[in-house]
Design a protein around this motif. Structure first.
Motif, PDB file in Angstrom:
ATOM      1  N   LYS A  42       0.835  -1.195   0.000  1.00 18.65           N
ATOM      2  CA  LYS A  42       0.000   0.000   0.000  1.00 18.65           C
ATOM      3  C   LYS A  42       0.872   1.248   0.000  1.00 18.65           C
ATOM      4  CE  LYS A  42      -0.500  -0.514   4.957  1.00 18.65           C
ATOM      5  NZ  LYS A  42      -1.339  -0.958   6.053  1.00 18.65           N
TER       6      LYS A  42
ATOM      7  N   ASP B  55       1.117  -4.715   3.197  1.00 15.46           N
ATOM      8  CA  ASP B  55      -0.176  -4.559   3.856  1.00 15.46           C
ATOM      9  C   ASP B  55      -0.439  -5.803   4.710  1.00 15.46           C
ATOM     10  OD1 ASP B  55      -2.716  -3.593   4.411  1.00 15.46           O
ATOM     11  OD2 ASP B  55      -3.605  -4.668   2.732  1.00 15.46           O
ATOM     12  N   LEU B 119      -8.525   2.281   2.705  1.00 12.12           N
ATOM     13  CA  LEU B 119      -7.743   1.590   1.671  1.00 12.12           C
ATOM     14  C   LEU B 119      -8.552   1.547   0.373  1.00 12.12           C
ATOM     15  CD1 LEU B 119      -5.162  -0.164   1.035  1.00 12.12           C
ATOM     16  CD2 LEU B 119      -6.561  -2.130   1.568  1.00 12.12           C
TER      17      LEU B 119
END
Lengths: 171, 161
Positions: A42, B55, B119
């Motif tokens: 991410k 993540d 997200l």
């Protein structure tokens, strides 16, 4: 009395078949829903906080604005065999080929090369000892992938705060 | 020679206990390794980034996820929240984001704002305008989510596939 004795002596048997049926169904369900965990990455980004009710009192620092423009859309192709079979000409998954050209503009500098952009903005991360925020301004036709690549470069260059400019396109 | 003698009246019964034991063990195995938290993640082709942070959500962590497919359809927990073919001016999405924002922990520096990140997962070829629309909704009064994370795949991911 002899009847009671008879019942006691009888072997009590549980019907196992339905339980085994259900158990197998459960087993098949779990086997079918099994999806192995995939590790993703991410990239952190922020939205402008000065929009809406909240306003910050901090004095404004000059932002580094990176504008993304599509110069040539490039060819689309199907990267996956399964999709290629399914493809009906639109709506299915595709990716853009290497002939896609995006122009990155930072102030007076214009480039088509991400590496060059990275080198250029790496010198702009600070002003007067203060960290500068970067702003990504994607224009018409820019895809998620284009932005992710730029965001990757911007974070690698050392920027800590990256924001996005509002939508220029109408639905 | 009594060995060849077979009494057809004798009932043959299979002992089911070991089989049931094994099947139960298999079920327990699949239940344990099936990760329900992955249900939030749609099957999308993510763009690759080299310097992304991995993540790794901790189990039970509050982690709002918004998925955008290649056509701009927004899905959250397998449910469709916006379809560009049937635009509803993002009303459903906004209501959901307002809920999410309320459940987020407050920011340390500014308690008026939520401190958790949203997200966003989008297909690599989906137009960024769809993501920008989500960002726009995040700025609404009562939502004000300002921390974002964009999902990407890492080079190790691609190697695995």
């Amino acid at each position: 009395m002899s009847m009671l004795k008879d019942i006691a002596s009888q072997e009590s048997k549980m019907e196992m078949t339905p339980m085994i049926d259900v158990t197998f169904l459960l087993l098949i369900f779990f086997m079918c829903t099994l999806k192995f965990k995939t590790l993703e990455g991410k990239l952190a980004a922020y939205l402008p906080q000065d929009v809406g009710v909240n306003t910050s009192d901090a004095e404004p620092i000059e932002k580094v604005e990176i504008m993304l423009q599509v110069i040539e859309e490039g060819s689309k192709y199907m990267p996956f065999e399964a999709d290629r079979k399914l493809w009906d000409g639109e709506s299915k998954r595709y990716v853009y080929g290497s002939d896609r050209r995006i122009r990155y503009t930072v102030g007076p500098m214009r480039t088509f090369d991400l590496e060059e952009l990275g080198k250029r903005i790496a010198t702009m991360t600070e002003v007067g000892g203060k960290k500068r925020p970067a702003t990504i301004d994607p224009r018409k036709g820019i895809t998620y992938s284009d932005v992710a690549k730029v965001l990757d470069v911007v974070l690698t260059a050392g920027f800590e705060e990256v924001t996005f400019v509002g939508s220029y396109e109408k639905q | 020679m009594n060995l060849t003698k077979h009494d057809p009246g004798t009932e043959m019964e299979m002992d089911m206990t070991p089989m049931i034991d094994v099947v139960f063990l298999l079920i327990i195995f699949f239940m344990v390794i099936t990760d329900m938290t992955q249900q939030d993640l749609e099957d999308l082709q993510l763009p690759m980034a080299i310097h992304a942070t991995p993540d790794k959500p901790t189990p039970g962590e509050f982690r709002p996820v918004v998925n955008v497919d290649i056509n701009g359809v927004i899905k959250i927990k397998r449910e469709q929240y916006f379809d560009p073919e049937k635009p509803d001016n993002y009303k459903m999405l906004r209501e959901h984001l307002a809920d999410v924002s309320r459940n987020m922990e407050r920011d340390d520096k500014n308690p008026k704002l939520p401190g958790d990140a949203l997200l966003i997962r989008a297909d690599e070829s989906s137009a960024f305008k769809h993501v920008q629309k989500i960002m726009e909704q995040c700025g609404y009064k009562g939502i004000q989510i300002w921390k974002l994370q964009l999902a990407v795949s890492t080079p190790e991911d691609k190697k695995d596939k």
